[in-house]
Design a protein around this motif. Structure first.
Motif, PDB file in Angstrom:
ATOM      1  N   ALA A   1      27.079 -21.049  19.412  1.00  0.00           N
ATOM      2  CA  ALA A   1      28.597 -20.448  18.727  1.00  0.00           C
ATOM      3  C   ALA A   1      28.335 -21.387  18.202  1.00  0.00           C
ATOM      4  O   ALA A   1      28.833 -21.449  16.742  1.00  0.00           O
ATOM      5  CB  ALA A   1      28.703 -19.630  19.187  1.00  0.00           C
TER       6      ALA A   1
ATOM      7  N   THR B   1      25.795 -19.503  25.299  1.00  0.00           N
ATOM      8  CA  THR B   1      26.809 -19.132  24.579  1.00  0.00           C
ATOM      9  C   THR B   1      27.155 -19.622  23.941  1.00  0.00           C
ATOM     10  O   THR B   1      27.259 -19.553  22.040  1.00  0.00           O
ATOM     11  CB  THR B   1      26.794 -17.718  25.184  1.00  0.00           C
ATOM     12  OG1 THR B   1      26.143 -17.089  25.868  1.00  0.00           O
ATOM     13  CG2 THR B   1      27.810 -16.527  24.032  1.00  0.00           C
TER      14      THR B   1
ATOM     15  N   LYS C   1      29.056 -12.063  24.003  1.00  0.00           N
ATOM     16  CA  LYS C   1      28.303 -12.309  24.063  1.00  0.00           C
ATOM     17  C   LYS C   1      27.789 -13.218  24.766  1.00  0.00           C
ATOM     18  O   LYS C   1      26.144 -12.662  25.628  1.00  0.00           O
ATOM     19  CB  LYS C   1      28.359 -13.534  22.704  1.00  0.00           C
ATOM     20  CG  LYS C   1      28.510 -12.908  21.252  1.00  0.00           C
ATOM     21  CD  LYS C   1      28.239 -14.075  20.565  1.00  0.00           C
ATOM     22  CE  LYS C   1      28.644 -13.847  18.798  1.00  0.00           C
ATOM     23  NZ  LYS C   1      29.112 -14.364  17.817  1.00  0.00           N
TER      24      LYS C   1
ATOM     25  N   VAL D   1      32.907 -14.487  23.160  1.00  0.00           N
ATOM     26  CA  VAL D   1      31.773 -15.652  24.290  1.00  0.00           C
ATOM     27  C   VAL D   1      31.512 -15.224  24.750  1.00  0.00           C
ATOM     28  O   VAL D   1      30.838 -14.805  26.010  1.00  0.00           O
ATOM     29  CB  VAL D   1      32.608 -17.346  24.015  1.00  0.00           C
ATOM     30  CG1 VAL D   1      31.770 -17.363  25.348  1.00  0.00           C
ATOM     31  CG2 VAL D   1      32.890 -18.028  22.486  1.00  0.00           C
TER      32      VAL D   1
END
Length: 349
Positions: free
Chosen positions: A215, A211, A299, A296
């Motif tokens: 990002a 993730t 997600k 974070v």
């Protein structure tokens, strides 16, 4: 009140405790505020004293499913006193379990087997807390399946450990073992840096690094979960790609069967709560020191494969996985596959 039995090396031990049909439900309350929590006993129907339960887990996906549980323990809403510690490495947990300084621990699946062999069966597995968290990450839009890795170099961590054994097993199962080159890095951050620098590169990353990588670069995507690939090639007998499990000292389980029941009930409810509402628990994950940023965490949680699998489902998933590791390197599971009494299949959530 029912009785529940589980197999031990010394035979069957009767577990007299209430609520043995464990109902998985969400936990109410705000996210946990600390990676360590101990709670006073809530009012109970019995006159028994609360039991002090020492629990350790690892920083990462294996601890995320505990956050609501820690919240309840810290608020004193449980019948027993739980002290949670989150550590950076399994090497910090293993000697504590061996010495009897921990009662319950959330560890990598192969480490649980190592502990079983190291203690001559004095450790048993209660549940699987995390399934596979490894994912293919790339900026190459032509890669949409595991088979598309043919002819590619794949960057990953874990040389001589479970990620390498898993990849080799899956590559062999898919007929790709001779057409894919594995290049190992010392840390996941090195894989992320390589992917950011060259979006056409291919890497394998665990959560939450996957993730974080997505990002940092919108050109990257994660088209393949190795857990899905495992299910495709090795799932016929119920085997699954397993990351983390929960173990208990056998002596503790025999002396406090009611605590084992409570732990599984609360663990199942806690895991379900986090999976059902990642946004609500993301800050609690940060406060517990597991992930640095709430955005974070929110997600990453859906990809962390947080579960609480027990009973025969746990047995089928874990035993098949350990067999693969044993075939790759017997030392990775402690030199031998665990006996049947390793699996507390009669304790279900």
């Amino acid at each position: 009140m029912k009785n529940m039995d589980f197999m031990t090396r010394r035979g069957f031990v009767a577990m007299a405790a209430g609520g043995l049909s464990l109902v998985v439900s969400g936990c109410a309350g705000s996210p946990a505020g600390s990676g360590s929590a101990s709670g006073s006993a809530a009012v109970s129907d019995s006159d028994s004293e609360p039991v002090a339960v020492r629990v350790a887990s690892l920083k990462g996906p294996t601890s995320i499913g505990l956050v609501p549980f820690m919240d309840k323990a810290g608020a004193g809403e449980l019948e027993n006193d739980y002290d949670f510690t989150i550590t950076a490495a399994a090497d910090e947990i293993v000697p504590l379990v061996v010495k009897g300084d921990l009662d319950i621990a959330l560890v990598p699946a192969n480490v649980a087997s190592v502990l079983y062999n190291k203690t001559e069966g004095e450790v048993a597995v209660l549940d699987i807390n995390t399934l596979g968290v490894l994912n293919v990450v790339t900026g190459d839009a032509s890669i949409t399946s595991f088979e598309d890795l043919a002819g590619r170099t794949v960057y990953l961590t874990g040389k001589g450990t479970t990620p390498e054994y898993v990849m080799n097993y899956l590559l062999n199962a898919a007929g790709l073992v001779d057409s894919v080159t594995l290049e190992f890095k010392s840390e996941a951050t090195e894989v992320v840096s390589g992917l950011v620098a060259d979006p056409t590169a291919v890497g394998v990353l665990p959560e939450p690094f996957k993730t974080a990588a997505l990002a940092k670069n919108e050109a990257l995507s994660s088209p393949v979960s190795l857990a899905d690939v495992w299910a495709q090639y090795a799932g016929e007998d119920g085997s699954q790609l397993v990351t983390g499990v929960t173990v208990v000292r056998r002596t503790f389980a025999e002396e406090h069967p009611e605590v084992v029941v409570e732990f599984l009930r609360e663990h199942a409810a806690s895991a379900e709560a986090v999976v059902a509402d990642p946004e609500a628990w993301a800050q609690g994950v940060v406060d517990a020191g597991i992930v640095e940023q709430a955005a974070v965490a929110a997600k990453a949680i859906p990809g962390c494969n947080i579960v609480c699998l027990s009973g025969t489902e746990m047995y089928d998933a874990l035993s098949g996985y350990l067999e693969v590791l044993y075939d790759a390197d017997s030392a990775s599971v402690g030199g031998a596959l665990p006996d049947e009494d390793f699996y507390l299949t009669d304790v279900e959530a």
